[in-house]
Scaffold this motif. Structure first.
Motif, PDB file in Angstrom:
ATOM      1  N   UNK A 151       0.840  -1.196   0.000  1.00  0.00           N
ATOM      2  CA  UNK A 151       0.000   0.000   0.000  1.00  0.00           C
ATOM      3  C   UNK A 151       0.879   1.252   0.000  1.00  0.00           C
ATOM      4  N   UNK A 152       0.251   2.373  -0.302  1.00  0.00           N
ATOM      5  CA  UNK A 152       0.991   3.626  -0.326  1.00  0.00           C
ATOM      6  C   UNK A 152       0.750   4.487   0.915  1.00  0.00           C
ATOM      7  N   UNK A 153      -0.172   4.087   1.780  1.00  0.00           N
ATOM      8  CA  UNK A 153      -0.416   4.829   3.015  1.00  0.00           C
ATOM      9  C   UNK A 153      -0.585   3.862   4.183  1.00  0.00           C
ATOM     10  N   UNK A 154      -0.335   4.363   5.362  1.00  0.00           N
ATOM     11  CA  UNK A 154      -0.496   3.521   6.550  1.00  0.00           C
ATOM     12  C   UNK A 154      -1.975   3.259   6.847  1.00  0.00           C
ATOM     13  N   UNK A 155      -2.853   4.166   6.448  1.00  0.00           N
ATOM     14  CA  UNK A 155      -4.291   3.942   6.654  1.00  0.00           C
ATOM     15  C   UNK A 155      -4.781   2.736   5.845  1.00  0.00           C
ATOM     16  N   UNK A 156      -4.318   2.636   4.595  1.00  0.00           N
ATOM     17  CA  UNK A 156      -4.688   1.486   3.775  1.00  0.00           C
ATOM     18  C   UNK A 156      -4.092   0.201   4.345  1.00  0.00           C
ATOM     19  N   UNK A 157      -2.884   0.299   4.873  1.00  0.00           N
ATOM     20  CA  UNK A 157      -2.249  -0.874   5.480  1.00  0.00           C
ATOM     21  C   UNK A 157      -3.041  -1.334   6.700  1.00  0.00           C
ATOM     22  N   UNK A 158      -3.488  -0.391   7.512  1.00  0.00           N
ATOM     23  CA  UNK A 158      -4.299  -0.748   8.678  1.00  0.00           C
ATOM     24  C   UNK A 158      -5.603  -1.421   8.257  1.00  0.00           C
ATOM     25  N   UNK A 159      -6.212  -0.897   7.206  1.00  0.00           N
ATOM     26  CA  UNK A 159      -7.462  -1.493   6.729  1.00  0.00           C
ATOM     27  C   UNK A 159      -7.226  -2.888   6.172  1.00  0.00           C
ATOM     28  N   UNK A 160      -6.138  -3.064   5.416  1.00  0.00           N
ATOM     29  CA  UNK A 160      -5.816  -4.396   4.872  1.00  0.00           C
ATOM     30  C   UNK A 160      -5.577  -5.389   6.007  1.00  0.00           C
ATOM     31  N   UNK A 161      -4.889  -4.939   7.039  1.00  0.00           N
ATOM     32  CA  UNK A 161      -4.613  -5.817   8.180  1.00  0.00           C
ATOM     33  C   UNK A 161      -5.911  -6.220   8.866  1.00  0.00           C
ATOM     34  N   UNK A 162      -6.827  -5.273   9.039  1.00  0.00           N
ATOM     35  CA  UNK A 162      -8.114  -5.583   9.671  1.00  0.00           C
ATOM     36  C   UNK A 162      -8.936  -6.556   8.823  1.00  0.00           C
ATOM     37  N   UNK A 163      -8.876  -6.401   7.505  1.00  0.00           N
ATOM     38  CA  UNK A 163      -9.655  -7.276   6.625  1.00  0.00           C
ATOM     39  C   UNK A 163      -9.103  -8.704   6.597  1.00  0.00           C
ATOM     40  N   UNK A 164      -7.806  -8.860   6.757  1.00  0.00           N
ATOM     41  CA  UNK A 164      -7.205 -10.199   6.679  1.00  0.00           C
ATOM     42  C   UNK A 164      -7.170 -10.926   8.018  1.00  0.00           C
ATOM     43  N   UNK A 165      -7.217 -10.200   9.126  1.00  0.00           N
ATOM     44  CA  UNK A 165      -7.084 -10.826  10.450  1.00  0.00           C
ATOM     45  C   UNK A 165      -8.075 -11.949  10.729  1.00  0.00           C
TER      46      UNK A 165
END
Length: 175
Positions: A151-165
């Motif tokens: 991802x290009x932002x930490x917000x998108x990374x946080x969202x990706x992490x929440x979706x995969x957990x």
């Protein structure tokens, strides 16, 4: 004018480890439903994949450019700081400075450039990537599936992490 230190397009990464291919596919489908995650920025790493490093760090040329850019930028900043410090000593009438002007400028500039290059190295090496790379290495060597999201932002990374957990046994992210 804005200047960025990193030349990487997607410097933030999230890795999720899965026990089965089915769980990894479910997480992939969940990510694909969100428009901010392009499928080209999501990489599968199968168990025992010996070339996982290319999937974790696909922008190796941009990383090299980042290293060069940060070291040149910080070297110039260090030189300017060294000249400013030396000039202050000269104008404050420090006696040693009056007798050894060139030596003082050379010594202070050398030290300030060296310190600036150390800081540049710390910033550009990205020590936050080590835990993610180690987790991927351990997972692939023990027969687990891994999904990497760039991802290009930490917000998108946080969202990706929440979706995969919900599907993953563990997740790791960079800054």
């Amino acid at each position: 004018m804005t200047t960025t230190i990193s030349n990487e397009n997607h410097a933030t990464k999230v890795a999720a480890v899965f026990d089965s291919e089915e769980q990894a596919n479910n997480a992939f489908e969940t990510l694909s439903q969100h428009t901010q995650f392009a499928q080209s920025n999501i990489n599968f790493i199968s168990p025992y994949d010996q070339n996982f490093d290319e999937k974790v760090e696909p922008e190796d040329k941009n990383i090299g450019k980042t290293l060069l850019k940060t070291h040149l930028l910080f070297a110039v900043i260090g030189l300017v700081v060294g000249i400013l410090i030396s000039s202050v000593f000269l104008f404050v009438d420090v006696e040693f400075m009056q007798n050894f002007v060139f030596e003082t400028y050379a010594g202070i500039c050398t030290i300030s450039v060296f310190i600036a290059l150390l800081v540049a190295g710390f910033i550009s090496i990205r020590p936050d990537h080590d835990p993610l790379i180690n987790d991927v290495r351990k997972a692939t060597s023990t027969g687990k599936w891994v999904l990497i999201v760039h991802t290009d932002t930490s917000n998108k990374a946080d969202q990706a992490q929440q979706l995969m957990e919900p599907f993953a046994t563990s997740t790791t992210a960079t800054l």
